[in-house]
Design a protein around this motif. Sequence first.
Motif, mmCIF file in Angstrom:
data_model
loop_
_atom_site.group_PDB
_atom_site.id
_atom_site.type_symbol
_atom_site.label_atom_id
_atom_site.label_comp_id
_atom_site.label_asym_id
_atom_site.label_seq_id
_atom_site.Cartn_x
_atom_site.Cartn_y
_atom_site.Cartn_z
ATOM 1 N N LEU A 82 -5.449 100.687 18.141
ATOM 2 C CA LEU A 82 -4.278 101.513 17.849
ATOM 3 C C LEU A 82 -3.025 101.152 18.647
ATOM 4 C CD1 LEU A 82 -5.684 105.125 17.267
ATOM 5 C CD2 LEU A 82 -5.136 103.354 15.608
ATOM 6 N N PRO A 83 -3.144 100.858 19.981
ATOM 7 C CA PRO A 83 -1.914 100.547 20.721
ATOM 8 C C PRO A 83 -1.106 99.410 20.097
ATOM 9 C CG PRO A 83 -3.720 100.901 22.247
ATOM 10 C CD PRO A 83 -4.318 100.889 20.874
ATOM 11 N N ARG A 84 -1.785 98.358 19.626
ATOM 12 C CA ARG A 84 -1.067 97.231 19.028
ATOM 13 C C ARG A 84 -0.401 97.642 17.718
ATOM 14 N NH1 ARG A 84 -5.600 92.408 19.962
ATOM 15 N NH2 ARG A 84 -5.669 92.586 22.250
ATOM 16 N N LEU A 85 -1.121 98.417 16.923
ATOM 17 C CA LEU A 85 -0.543 98.862 15.659
ATOM 18 C C LEU A 85 0.658 99.779 15.891
ATOM 19 C CD1 LEU A 85 -3.754 99.624 13.551
ATOM 20 C CD2 LEU A 85 -2.146 97.745 13.221
ATOM 21 N N PHE A 86 0.483 100.753 16.776
ATOM 22 C CA PHE A 86 1.562 101.710 17.015
ATOM 23 C C PHE A 86 2.762 101.050 17.694
ATOM 24 C CE2 PHE A 86 -1.417 104.792 15.698
ATOM 25 C CZ PHE A 86 -0.741 105.970 15.444
ATOM 26 N N HIS A 87 2.516 100.023 18.483
ATOM 27 C CA HIS A 87 3.623 99.296 19.115
ATOM 28 C C HIS A 87 4.496 98.637 18.047
ATOM 29 C CE1 HIS A 87 5.851 97.031 22.101
ATOM 30 N NE2 HIS A 87 5.607 95.923 21.420
ATOM 31 N N GLN A 88 3.858 98.141 16.990
ATOM 32 C CA GLN A 88 4.598 97.465 15.931
ATOM 33 C C GLN A 88 5.435 98.439 15.103
ATOM 34 O OE1 GLN A 88 4.696 94.142 15.522
ATOM 35 N NE2 GLN A 88 3.409 93.937 17.351
ATOM 36 N N ILE A 89 4.978 99.691 15.017
ATOM 37 C CA ILE A 89 5.680 100.666 14.155
ATOM 38 C C ILE A 89 6.384 101.748 14.968
ATOM 39 C CG2 ILE A 89 4.080 100.289 12.249
ATOM 40 C CD1 ILE A 89 2.682 102.914 13.027
ATOM 41 N N ALA A 90 6.565 101.496 16.273
ATOM 42 C CA ALA A 90 7.111 102.524 17.175
ATOM 43 C C ALA A 90 8.473 103.030 16.721
ATOM 44 C CB ALA A 90 7.202 101.981 18.599
ATOM 45 N N ARG A 91 9.238 102.196 16.025
ATOM 46 C CA ARG A 91 10.581 102.600 15.605
ATOM 47 C C ARG A 91 10.602 103.153 14.181
ATOM 48 N NH1 ARG A 91 14.584 97.874 18.069
ATOM 49 N NH2 ARG A 91 13.952 98.120 20.243
ATOM 50 N N ARG A 92 9.449 103.373 13.597
ATOM 51 C CA ARG A 92 9.363 103.931 12.245
ATOM 52 C C ARG A 92 8.645 105.271 12.308
ATOM 53 N NH1 ARG A 92 10.106 100.026 8.297
ATOM 54 N NH2 ARG A 92 10.291 101.823 6.904
ATOM 55 N N PRO A 93 9.375 106.368 12.512
ATOM 56 C CA PRO A 93 8.756 107.700 12.699
ATOM 57 C C PRO A 93 7.798 108.086 11.577
ATOM 58 C CG PRO A 93 11.111 107.799 13.143
ATOM 59 C CD PRO A 93 10.839 106.443 12.570
ATOM 60 N N GLU A 94 8.169 107.716 10.315
ATOM 61 C CA GLU A 94 7.300 108.116 9.211
ATOM 62 C C GLU A 94 5.949 107.413 9.266
ATOM 63 O OE1 GLU A 94 10.005 104.819 7.622
ATOM 64 O OE2 GLU A 94 10.079 106.469 9.051
ATOM 65 N N LEU A 95 5.934 106.167 9.790
ATOM 66 C CA LEU A 95 4.668 105.444 9.921
ATOM 67 C C LEU A 95 3.849 105.960 11.104
ATOM 68 C CD1 LEU A 95 5.604 101.737 9.058
ATOM 69 C CD2 LEU A 95 4.366 103.410 7.676
ATOM 70 N N ILE A 96 4.535 106.420 12.155
ATOM 71 C CA ILE A 96 3.830 107.043 13.288
ATOM 72 C C ILE A 96 3.087 108.290 12.794
ATOM 73 C CG2 ILE A 96 4.165 108.371 15.419
ATOM 74 C CD1 ILE A 96 4.481 105.569 16.106
ATOM 75 N N LEU A 97 3.796 109.115 12.042
ATOM 76 C CA LEU A 97 3.184 110.330 11.503
ATOM 77 C C LEU A 97 2.027 109.993 10.572
ATOM 78 C CD1 LEU A 97 3.071 113.355 10.911
ATOM 79 C CD2 LEU A 97 4.907 113.024 9.237
ATOM 80 N N LEU A 98 2.261 109.044 9.657
ATOM 81 C CA LEU A 98 1.228 108.676 8.699
ATOM 82 C C LEU A 98 0.017 108.062 9.410
ATOM 83 C CD1 LEU A 98 0.731 108.723 5.677
ATOM 84 C CD2 LEU A 98 1.669 106.392 5.533
ATOM 85 N N GLY A 99 0.277 107.258 10.444
ATOM 86 C CA GLY A 99 -0.818 106.653 11.204
ATOM 87 C C GLY A 99 -1.658 107.698 11.915
ATOM 88 N N ALA A 100 -1.003 108.725 12.481
ATOM 89 C CA ALA A 100 -1.737 109.792 13.168
ATOM 90 C C ALA A 100 -2.618 110.552 12.184
ATOM 91 C CB ALA A 100 -0.754 110.741 13.851
ATOM 92 N N LEU A 101 -2.076 110.847 10.994
ATOM 93 C CA LEU A 101 -2.860 111.568 9.982
ATOM 94 C C LEU A 101 -4.017 110.711 9.474
ATOM 95 C CD1 LEU A 101 -0.012 113.268 7.900
ATOM 96 C CD2 LEU A 101 -1.352 114.211 9.786
ATOM 97 N N ALA A 102 -3.750 109.411 9.270
ATOM 98 C CA ALA A 102 -4.808 108.511 8.814
ATOM 99 C C ALA A 102 -5.937 108.452 9.837
ATOM 100 C CB ALA A 102 -4.235 107.111 8.572
ATOM 101 N N TRP A 103 -5.556 108.414 11.121
ATOM 102 C CA TRP A 103 -6.551 108.388 12.204
ATOM 103 C C TRP A 103 -7.386 109.672 12.200
ATOM 104 C CZ3 TRP A 103 -9.084 105.415 15.352
ATOM 105 C CH2 TRP A 103 -9.662 105.942 16.513
ATOM 106 N N CYS A 104 -6.720 110.798 12.039
ATOM 107 C CA CYS A 104 -7.414 112.094 12.014
ATOM 108 C C CYS A 104 -8.460 112.132 10.897
ATOM 109 C CB CYS A 104 -6.386 113.217 11.838
ATOM 110 S SG CYS A 104 -7.105 114.851 11.563
ATOM 111 N N PHE A 105 -8.048 111.736 9.689
ATOM 112 C CA PHE A 105 -8.977 111.810 8.558
ATOM 113 C C PHE A 105 -10.040 110.708 8.612
ATOM 114 C CE2 PHE A 105 -5.521 114.408 6.793
ATOM 115 C CZ PHE A 105 -6.273 115.467 6.301
ATOM 116 N N LEU A 106 -9.707 109.539 9.175
ATOM 117 C CA LEU A 106 -10.697 108.468 9.307
ATOM 118 C C LEU A 106 -11.854 108.895 10.205
ATOM 119 C CD1 LEU A 106 -11.730 105.543 9.025
ATOM 120 C CD2 LEU A 106 -10.266 104.950 10.982
#
Length: 575
Positions: A202-226
């Motif tokens: 996750l740190p590498r993925l989130f580092h790449q999308i750190a400036r895209r708030p909508e992807l941060i939110l979507l990534g957190a939700l995807a992680w929760c449901f995964l």
Amino acid sequence: MHELIGDITLCILFAWVLGLLAHFSRQPLILAYLIAGFFIGPFGMGWVKSQESIAVISELGLIFMLFMIGLEIDLKKIVRAGKVILFAAGGQLIGGCLLGILFFLGIGLSMGSGHFDALYLCVACALSSTVIIVKVLYEKRELDTLPGRITLGVLVLQDIFAILFLAVQPSLDNLQVSVILLSIGRVGVLVATALVLSRYVLPRLFHQIARRPELILLGALAWCFLIGEIAERLHLSREMGSLVAGVSLSTFPYALDVTAKVTTLRDFFITLFFVALGMTIPIPGLSVIGLALLIAAFTVVSRVVTTFTPLYLMKQGLRASLLPAINLAQISEFSLVVIQTGVAANHISTATSSAASFAFVILAVLSTFVMARSDQVTRGLIGPLKRIGLRDLDDGHDADADHEGGHGEARRIVILGFFRAASALLSEIESRNPSVLEQITVIDFNPVVFRTLTDRGMHVVYGDISNVDTLLHAGVAKSELIILSIPNSLLKGADNEKLVRHVRSLNPTAKIVATAELLSDVTDLYEAGADYVTVTRLSDAHQLYKVIEAAQAGLLQDKRAETDAVLAERREVLP
């Protein structure tokens, strides 16, 4: 699908309307959501009848709620928690569960043969409401006080206890050692998977999308449901998975960012959860109301006994032992989660579930009211507790003072109340002119301050500075310089203006130094009798201006090195 959307529309509309009423009447919002659910549900007006809609709304809300609870569990803080918090939480949880089992079995609730009403209520009553407690302590600015830190530490460990119960809960019908070990093993696999992925992927993925708030939110939700789906495949539950998903992200570098992004969505689904829970509450009969009152009474009594006792035995003093007990005296929203899992598994009856929900509502209202006045309640209880033989931290100290023939009287310089400004002042005196420390008396009711300063050989009087009798008994009337370093926002039972008037009436000749947060308070403090008023924002502004000058001159690193050297030499009581 259209029926579900219509049901959600009704949920949000009535939650908002009743939420407004709760806000203006200063009642807990959770109470408004439960009433909204009851009103529109099958036992109220019957506008939402679909059990499928209620189940979907409830499960979605539950998943998000547990994910956010997990995000707020800081494992590092648990590791760093002092023995006071660990023993207090251990005493409260173990004592609460033991008393709960005895009490609920004693009133005739079931425990075995597929019915575990007593066990679920015992666990539910051992947990306190994070939402209510944090909200009230934040508004009172008590999160960073000793009782506040103890309260929050106990809450975190309660959440860990609830996680362990949820891990075993699906196997209650066949509770054998091998089954328990298998359940714990599944949880271990789930936690290990979540931690490995959150640590290395996750740190590498989130580092790449750190400036895209909508992807941060979507990534957190995807992680929760995964993680929820992985839990489901391991024969646990999606709710359990969402909790583990949150915990695994709690020490994640982007945890704060994730929490900020998900908060709005969380509030939406938590609202849905409590509204859906309200829909399941039938019109109570006398037996349900009676059980709810018994649950509420047991929760308050058991919490006071099991929280106050370990803290008192660890010599935290009457006040610091009473306040966490008062803060924790309600049922948690997590308790409702535990109860709902029991209903879903057919482990407890609907009547028991309804009684627990009513007990939650009763205590949510009463606890909010009592916590807001906890200082007055504590002052009222300390006297009777002393009269029945309980000793406070000042008892032995006063005896020693009397034996030494008046040594207990305040010295030439008195510091009334001790927080970070006073801690910094003592460190400054220690580095510049240590002999002055022998002329100082500190008056405060923080047990950590009392013990630490006493161990350093300083003269400390344990007491409440807002009580005139404390000041009189301490001998403030004979002091020459009296310093009030605590701002009004942190004072309990008084403010600086009242304290200055009290001190001036006791000692007309002393020099009094007071503290003002607002510029408008300065004149009032001088009129009350202060000789000098410090305005902390001025010294802060002066220091910040020096930092700006250093930055503009390219000397910021030098300024930092200078500050680091000063900090390394300080030996403060309250770091």
